[in-house]
Enzyme design. Structure first.
Site, short mmCIF file in Angstrom:
data_model
loop_
_atom_site.label_atom_id
_atom_site.label_comp_id
_atom_site.label_asym_id
_atom_site.label_seq_id
_atom_site.Cartn_x
_atom_site.Cartn_y
_atom_site.Cartn_z
N GLU A 120 42.82 69.16 115.18
CA GLU A 120 41.45 69.66 115.16
C GLU A 120 40.53 68.73 114.40
O GLU A 120 39.34 68.62 114.69
CB GLU A 120 41.43 71.07 114.53
CG GLU A 120 40.30 71.88 115.05
CD GLU A 120 39.87 72.95 114.08
OE1 GLU A 120 38.82 73.54 114.34
OE2 GLU A 120 40.56 73.20 113.09
N THR A 168 29.22 72.12 113.59
CA THR A 168 29.97 72.46 112.37
C THR A 168 29.55 71.53 111.23
O THR A 168 29.45 71.96 110.07
CB THR A 168 31.49 72.33 112.63
OG1 THR A 168 31.82 73.21 113.71
CG2 THR A 168 32.31 72.71 111.42
#
Ligand code: HSE
Length: 291
Positions: A120, A168
């Site tokens: 990730e 993010t």
């Protein structure tokens, strides 16, 4: 060939920034792997046009490298990237579980969490376990440097995903670097309340424990309509409302009785601001499943 379904997740739950996460019963990614000489990736589904198929730039390519498990990997996305619902984590989690099975690597679910988190990191720039842990292990998870603690819990949830983009990186850039002792004490109390609520399957305690006065206020301004959607959900019977992950999704804890009206109220509140949104009536669910 191995096929795995890995669920979308919601991290933080307000008071548990970078620590708490829950697996959602739906939506989910489906990943199918078959052995190959080198890793190749095909992606279809929600937001697939925005996700690179180059293994060096995709979360599952890094997982295949980490497991030394080259494969042809087909991903069917159930949730779009940049949703606040652990989209890249779901793909990484599914790939880790599938490749572990395909190549008989023998890792436990808990051991696969940091491997999927490294994957990730390729897309988010940072390795967090708070989305991959619930996607792999299911339930409510507490991910710390000491490992992952899992609690099986049954709490109805509503997640509302507006047609808004929040990166993010931006959402992490606005959070305060320091806080006060008063807010630390409040956060510890809320996180403990939420954890007790998960153990008791008590939506009231979970909702009360979702309150956060440190991280969430700094991020709210990135989500147009957050205040009115939160108020609408609480008025419709939600027991707690907060940002899901880094946003823009908003998550509400509720009861089975109020779940439908909470979902409708959130959609209506976004609609009143001319913001298109979709809602998932979901609940805490299992982790990645080999199909
Ligand atoms: N805990 C992370 C955040 C989740 O809120 O930034 C997204 O990676």
């Amino acid at each position: 060939m191995v096929t795995v379904r890995a669920p979308a997740t919601s991290a933080n739950l307000g008071s548990g920034f970078d620590v708490f996460g829950v697996a959602l019963s739906h939506p989910a990614d489906i990943v199918r792997v078959s052995k190959a000489d080198r890793t190749t990736i095909d992606i279809i589904g929600a937001g697939s046009q925005y996700i690179p198929e180059d293994p060096d730039k995709n979360t599952v390519g890094a997982v295949a490298d980490a497991l030394e498990a080259p494969a042809h990997i087909e991903i069917n996305k159930g949730v779009r990237p940049a949703s606040g619902l652990g989209s890249s984590a779901a793909s990484a989690a599914a790939a880790a579980v599938a490749l572990n099975e395909l190549y008989d690597r023998g890792y436990t679910r808990e051991e696969l969490v940091p491997i999927a988190a490294e994957g990730e990191a390729v897309v988010s720039g940072d390795a967090h376990d708070d989305n991959v842990a619930p996607s792999i292990m299911g339930g409510f998870t507490i991910a710390t440097d000491h490992g992952v603690t899992k609690v099986d819990a049954d709490i109805p949830l509503v997640v509302c995903l507006p047609d808004i983009v929040v990166s993010t990186r931006d959402a992490r850039g606005v959070i305060p670097r320091e806080t006060t002792v008063d807010k630390l004490v409040e956060t510890v109390g809320n996180a403990a309340t939420l954890t007790a609520g998960m153990h008791r399957n008590d939506p009231e305690l979970v909702g009360a424990g979702m309150h956060d006065s440190v991280i969430t206020p700094s991020r709210e301004k990135l989500i147009r309509g957050y205040d009115s959607v939160r108020t609408a959900a609480l008025d419709a019977g939600a027991t707690g409302v907060t940002i899901s992950g880094a946003g823009p999704s908003i998550i509400a804890a509720c009861t089975e009785t109020t779940q439908r009206s909470v979902g409708i109220s959130m959609l209506e509140a976004f609609d009143a601001l001319d913001i298109t949104a979709q809602v998932y009536q979901t609940k805490i669910g299992p982790g990645a499943q080999i199909l």
